[in-house]
Design a protein around this motif. Structure first.
Motif, mmCIF file in Angstrom:
data_model
loop_
_atom_site.group_PDB
_atom_site.id
_atom_site.type_symbol
_atom_site.label_atom_id
_atom_site.label_comp_id
_atom_site.label_asym_id
_atom_site.label_seq_id
_atom_site.Cartn_x
_atom_site.Cartn_y
_atom_site.Cartn_z
ATOM 1 N N PHE A 1 44.479 -7.001 -31.571
ATOM 2 C CA PHE A 1 43.733 -5.753 -31.303
ATOM 3 C C PHE A 1 43.266 -5.077 -32.592
ATOM 4 C CE2 PHE A 1 45.784 -4.319 -26.971
ATOM 5 C CZ PHE A 1 45.220 -5.422 -26.363
ATOM 6 N N TYR A 2 43.999 -5.317 -33.694
ATOM 7 C CA TYR A 2 43.873 -4.425 -34.850
ATOM 8 C C TYR A 2 42.916 -4.932 -35.925
ATOM 9 C CZ TYR A 2 47.740 -2.382 -32.383
ATOM 10 O OH TYR A 2 48.515 -1.823 -31.402
ATOM 11 N N ASP A 3 41.631 -5.121 -35.581
ATOM 12 C CA ASP A 3 40.627 -5.292 -36.632
ATOM 13 C C ASP A 3 40.208 -3.874 -37.053
ATOM 14 O OD1 ASP A 3 39.148 -4.488 -34.440
ATOM 15 O OD2 ASP A 3 37.577 -5.981 -34.683
ATOM 16 N N GLN B 1 42.462 6.975 -32.412
ATOM 17 C CA GLN B 1 42.051 7.899 -31.326
ATOM 18 C C GLN B 1 43.116 7.957 -30.224
ATOM 19 O OE1 GLN B 1 38.213 6.753 -29.774
ATOM 20 N NE2 GLN B 1 37.329 6.576 -31.816
ATOM 21 N N ILE B 2 43.718 6.788 -29.930
ATOM 22 C CA ILE B 2 44.787 6.768 -28.908
ATOM 23 C C ILE B 2 45.912 7.698 -29.325
ATOM 24 C CG2 ILE B 2 46.665 5.330 -27.976
ATOM 25 C CD1 ILE B 2 44.692 3.030 -27.730
ATOM 26 N N MET B 3 46.301 7.618 -30.609
ATOM 27 C CA MET B 3 47.433 8.422 -31.078
ATOM 28 C C MET B 3 47.125 9.922 -31.011
ATOM 29 S SD MET B 3 49.234 6.209 -34.071
ATOM 30 C CE MET B 3 47.835 6.049 -35.148
ATOM 31 N N GLY C 1 57.656 3.462 -34.429
ATOM 32 C CA GLY C 1 56.398 3.413 -33.693
ATOM 33 C C GLY C 1 56.470 2.681 -32.368
ATOM 34 N N ALA C 2 57.683 2.372 -31.885
ATOM 35 C CA ALA C 2 57.840 1.607 -30.629
ATOM 36 C C ALA C 2 57.135 0.259 -30.711
ATOM 37 C CB ALA C 2 57.332 2.403 -29.418
ATOM 38 N N ASN C 3 57.033 -0.272 -31.930
ATOM 39 C CA ASN C 3 56.395 -1.594 -32.049
ATOM 40 C C ASN C 3 57.204 -2.686 -31.361
ATOM 41 O OD1 ASN C 3 54.033 -0.880 -33.457
ATOM 42 N ND2 ASN C 3 55.255 -0.584 -35.310
ATOM 43 N N ILE C 4 58.517 -2.475 -31.236
ATOM 44 C CA ILE C 4 59.345 -3.451 -30.507
ATOM 45 C C ILE C 4 58.877 -3.564 -29.052
ATOM 46 C CG2 ILE C 4 61.145 -1.750 -29.840
ATOM 47 C CD1 ILE C 4 62.364 -5.037 -30.986
ATOM 48 N N ALA D 1 49.576 7.397 -20.145
ATOM 49 C CA ALA D 1 49.430 7.149 -21.588
ATOM 50 C C ALA D 1 48.632 5.868 -21.857
ATOM 51 C CB ALA D 1 50.810 7.058 -22.242
ATOM 52 N N TYR D 2 48.610 4.967 -20.862
ATOM 53 C CA TYR D 2 47.929 3.675 -21.046
ATOM 54 C C TYR D 2 46.705 3.536 -20.129
ATOM 55 C CZ TYR D 2 51.984 2.678 -23.808
ATOM 56 O OH TYR D 2 52.957 2.742 -24.789
ATOM 57 N N ASN D 3 46.350 4.648 -19.485
ATOM 58 C CA ASN D 3 45.239 4.588 -18.526
ATOM 59 C C ASN D 3 44.477 5.905 -18.575
ATOM 60 O OD1 ASN D 3 43.814 3.242 -16.545
ATOM 61 N ND2 ASN D 3 44.967 4.225 -14.881
ATOM 62 N N SER E 1 38.620 0.869 -24.035
ATOM 63 C CA SER E 1 37.803 0.297 -25.119
ATOM 64 C C SER E 1 38.678 -0.398 -26.155
ATOM 65 C CB SER E 1 36.889 1.346 -25.762
ATOM 66 O OG SER E 1 37.648 2.406 -26.240
ATOM 67 N N PHE E 2 39.958 0.015 -26.273
ATOM 68 C CA PHE E 2 40.909 -0.648 -27.180
ATOM 69 C C PHE E 2 41.089 -2.114 -26.739
ATOM 70 C CE2 PHE E 2 45.580 -0.852 -28.587
ATOM 71 C CZ PHE E 2 45.278 -0.942 -29.927
ATOM 72 N N ASN E 3 41.251 -2.303 -25.438
ATOM 73 C CA ASN E 3 41.408 -3.661 -24.891
ATOM 74 C C ASN E 3 40.105 -4.452 -24.986
ATOM 75 O OD1 ASN E 3 44.155 -4.255 -23.143
ATOM 76 N ND2 ASN E 3 43.762 -2.079 -23.447
HETATM 77 C C1 AVI Z 1 51.410 -0.024 -31.260
HETATM 78 N N1 AVI Z 1 52.024 0.109 -29.930
HETATM 79 C C2 AVI Z 1 53.396 0.640 -30.026
HETATM 80 C C3 AVI Z 1 51.203 0.817 -28.943
HETATM 81 C C4 AVI Z 1 51.944 0.932 -27.591
HETATM 82 O O1 AVI Z 1 52.158 2.062 -27.150
HETATM 83 O O2 AVI Z 1 52.322 -0.088 -27.024
HETATM 84 C C5 AVI Z 1 49.860 0.103 -28.731
HETATM 85 C C6 AVI Z 1 49.048 0.723 -27.623
HETATM 86 N N2 AVI Z 1 48.468 0.067 -26.645
HETATM 87 C C7 AVI Z 1 47.816 0.890 -25.865
HETATM 88 N N3 AVI Z 1 48.013 2.118 -26.286
HETATM 89 C C8 AVI Z 1 48.775 2.039 -27.417
#
Ligand code: AVI
Length: 324
Positions: A36-38, A47-49, A165-168, A209-211, A219-221
């Motif tokens: 996802f991360y280009d 923007q999501i954050m 960052g909940a990357n796990i 949070a994901y919708n 658009s991220f997907n």
């Molecule tokens: C980077 N990661 C922790 C995010 C998550 O919440 O899973 C990536 C993300 N995918 C959609 N929104 C955010």
């Protein structure tokens, strides 16, 4: 040029192509969210954050802003000098609060941020000493596990690893277990791991949070399809796909998919992929955890849970584990 080469010395572009084709030729189809991360993906994630629905970033930020002094005390219990290693440091906007607290407590440590992006590491080495003049910093650019090896070669001091960052959550449960076990292998008894988890909570809140209604996550997907078009000579028609997110409160798995809106063929380089109408591509997991799940993960993988730091709403936890 080190970062252009993966573990098996396959150039990154062909690794990307191999992974994309393997995923889209599989049944059911999938793509890896690590792609996802280009540059564009990084911008959309930013923007999501900032979205009001995406509570994760603010929750963990609050923990670091308000409880870094307590974290510093816990880290310093052993009293000796240590290396603070951050996996996926990014721009260190959260960890800077911990760094400040550690410096304020006059602890003897070196900050070793690890990131796959060379320019992230260059920026950190440039900017952090301006903000924190007493900070000893040595950036490590590359794969987490290779760079952990390098960190061990640099010094034999106690290690405190940050994985925030909940990357796990972007690993499924089996992958998360393997990851923690591999990490444990790199560490020694009494080293610490500080690891961020998004907690199971009201399913509506997680799903939102994901919708998001503004379509930023959509658009991220979809950006990954654009990236395939750009970098792998693909011809996805983006408007032929839609984003679908789901959350299963029984397993804690929040998953996102792209849905093919019609029967279609897509070319990627010399290969043609067929999509049935309503066929899905599995894109990402964002696994949510209970406190029991987190403790079980620690003990299964060679760690002992030591402490937990929550935000006020208890949406998120930074768990502190000690290596057995
Ligand atoms: C980077 N990661 C922790 C995010 C998550 O919440 O899973 C990536 C993300 N995918 C959609 N929104 C955010």
């Amino acid at each position: 040029m080190d970062t252009m080469i993966t573990k098996r010395m396959v150039p990154v572009a062909s690794q990307f192509l191999n992974d994309v084709l393997a995923g889209l030729q599989a049944e059911p189809k999938f793509l890896s969210s690590k792609y996802f991360y280009d540059e564009k993906g990084d911008q959309i994630f930013q923007q999501i954050m900032e979205m009001k629905e995406y509570y994760l970033t603010n929750s963990e930020m609050e923990i670091l802003q308000e409880q870094s002094a307590k974290l510093a005390t816990l880290i310093s219990l052993d009293g000796d000098a240590f290396d603070l290693i951050e996996l996926g440091a990014g721009d260190a906007t959260k960890s800077i609060h911990l760094l400040k607290a550690l410096l304020q407590a006059q602890l003897n440590f070196t900050y070793l941020p690890i990131d796959i992006s060379a320019h992230v590491i260059a920026d950190l080495e440039d900017n952090l000493p301006k903000k924190l003049p007493d900070l000893q910093i040595e950036g490590l650019n590359g794969d987490y596990f290779k760079m952990l090896e390098k960190a061990k070669a640099i010094s034999n001091r106690r290690k405190v690893v940050l994985f925030m960052g909940a990357n796990i959550g972007n690993m499924d449960l089996a992958e998360a277990e393997n990851f923690c076990r591999d990490l444990r292998e790199e560490l020694s008894p009494n080293d610490l791991l500080i690891i961020g988890f998004d907690l199971k909570k009201n399913p509506q809140q997680i799903l939102a949070a994901y919708n998001d209604p503004t379509g930023i996550t959509r658009s991220f997907n979809l950006n990954l399809l654009n990236r395939i078009n750009r970098e792998l000579d693909g011809d996805f028609n983006i408007s032929n796909f839609d984003h679908y997110a789901s959350y299963d409160p029984e397993t804690g798995a929040c998953k996102s998919y792209l849905i093919s809106l019609n029967d279609q063929r897509v070319n990627i380089g010399d290969e043609t992929i067929h999509f049935n109408k309503n066929e899905h591509i599995y894109m990402e997991i964002s696994q949510k955890y209970s406190l029991e799940d987190i403790d079980a993960l620690a003990s299964k993988t060679g760690f002992t849970p030591m402490n937990r730091f929550f935000d006020r709403q208890e949406y998120f936890v930074d768990a502190v584990w000690k290596v057995d």
